[in-house]
Design a protein around this motif. Sequence first.
Motif, PDB file in Angstrom:
ATOM      1  N   ASP A  79      -2.621   7.321   6.889  1.00 55.44           N
ATOM      2  CA  ASP A  79      -1.273   6.885   6.510  1.00 55.44           C
ATOM      3  C   ASP A  79      -0.795   5.667   7.303  1.00 55.44           C
ATOM      4  O   ASP A  79       0.306   5.184   7.076  1.00 55.44           O
ATOM      5  N   LYS A  80      -1.610   5.160   8.237  1.00 56.26           N
ATOM      6  CA  LYS A  80      -1.182   4.067   9.118  1.00 56.26           C
ATOM      7  C   LYS A  80      -0.753   2.808   8.368  1.00 56.26           C
ATOM      8  O   LYS A  80       0.160   2.119   8.795  1.00 56.26           O
ATOM      9  N   LEU A  81      -1.387   2.489   7.265  1.00 54.66           N
ATOM     10  CA  LEU A  81      -1.129   1.229   6.571  1.00 54.66           C
ATOM     11  C   LEU A  81      -0.158   1.364   5.398  1.00 54.66           C
ATOM     12  O   LEU A  81       0.114   0.379   4.708  1.00 54.66           O
ATOM     13  N   PHE A 115      -0.487  -6.292   0.973  1.00 54.68           N
ATOM     14  CA  PHE A 115      -1.857  -6.787   0.922  1.00 54.68           C
ATOM     15  C   PHE A 115      -2.064  -7.717  -0.271  1.00 54.68           C
ATOM     16  O   PHE A 115      -1.390  -7.580  -1.302  1.00 54.68           O
ATOM     17  N   SER A 174       2.383  -1.455   4.135  1.00 55.59           N
ATOM     18  CA  SER A 174       1.876  -2.794   4.440  1.00 55.59           C
ATOM     19  C   SER A 174       1.590  -3.554   3.159  1.00 55.59           C
ATOM     20  O   SER A 174       1.121  -2.980   2.172  1.00 55.59           O
ATOM     21  N   SER A 208     -12.383  -2.236   8.454  1.00 58.32           N
ATOM     22  CA  SER A 208     -11.287  -3.110   8.873  1.00 58.32           C
ATOM     23  C   SER A 208      -9.919  -2.554   8.488  1.00 58.32           C
ATOM     24  O   SER A 208      -8.935  -2.757   9.201  1.00 58.32           O
ATOM     25  N   PHE A 209      -9.847  -1.882   7.345  1.00 52.21           N
ATOM     26  CA  PHE A 209      -8.585  -1.355   6.824  1.00 52.21           C
ATOM     27  C   PHE A 209      -8.807   0.102   6.427  1.00 52.21           C
ATOM     28  O   PHE A 209      -9.296   0.374   5.341  1.00 52.21           O
ATOM     29  N   ASP A 210      -8.436   1.023   7.311  1.00 58.25           N
ATOM     30  CA  ASP A 210      -8.657   2.443   7.022  1.00 58.25           C
ATOM     31  C   ASP A 210      -7.575   2.952   6.078  1.00 58.25           C
ATOM     32  O   ASP A 210      -6.550   3.471   6.508  1.00 58.25           O
ATOM     33  N   LEU A 211      -7.824   2.787   4.794  1.00 59.45           N
ATOM     34  CA  LEU A 211      -6.858   3.205   3.788  1.00 59.45           C
ATOM     35  C   LEU A 211      -6.843   4.714   3.568  1.00 59.45           C
ATOM     36  O   LEU A 211      -6.040   5.222   2.798  1.00 59.45           O
ATOM     37  N   TYR A 248      -6.699   4.627  -4.620  1.00 59.45           N
ATOM     38  CA  TYR A 248      -5.838   3.948  -3.664  1.00 59.45           C
ATOM     39  C   TYR A 248      -4.686   3.313  -4.437  1.00 59.45           C
ATOM     40  O   TYR A 248      -4.908   2.554  -5.372  1.00 59.45           O
ATOM     41  N   TYR A 265       0.836  -1.195   0.000  1.00 55.40           N
ATOM     42  CA  TYR A 265       0.000   0.000   0.000  1.00 55.40           C
ATOM     43  C   TYR A 265       0.871   1.246   0.000  1.00 55.40           C
ATOM     44  O   TYR A 265       1.806   1.384   0.796  1.00 55.40           O
ATOM     45  N   LYS A 295      -4.401  -8.534   4.680  1.00 52.73           N
ATOM     46  CA  LYS A 295      -3.058  -8.068   5.023  1.00 52.73           C
ATOM     47  C   LYS A 295      -2.141  -9.283   5.086  1.00 52.73           C
ATOM     48  O   LYS A 295      -2.449 -10.296   5.708  1.00 52.73           O
TER      49      LYS A 295
END
Length: 114
Positions: free
Chosen positions: A75-77, A82, A80, A69-72, A43, A35, A113
């Motif tokens: 910037d947290k993910l 996928f 990562s 479930s996945f807050d795209l 995205y 990501y 993930k």
Amino acid sequence: MKTKSVLITGLLSVFLFVLTAANTLQDTITFEGVYDGHEDYGYNFIETSEDGDEFTMTLQRIDESLLKSFDLNTDKLIGSKFSVTYTTEIETEKDEDGYEDEVEVYTIVALKKL
């Protein structure tokens, strides 16, 4: 004679239903990617080809239930990896001159993930 008419009408109805259902069914495609963030236009995921070349895959939409479930949108993910499953849909848009243009729209329908 009425029997043939009813039979033909029934078969025509079944044919139209199958034709309509076939047009609404969409194939899904799955790939693995890292990501890379969300922009106004979609995205972004970095994917690596079989030759080792990296390229960006941009998907314009996401199923709203996946964002729980996945807050795209944060910037947290970013960074990562996928497994991403998406569908493709052709939409017709009009440009500023009124001309119609067909655009492919990718919608994320599943994320896992890795």
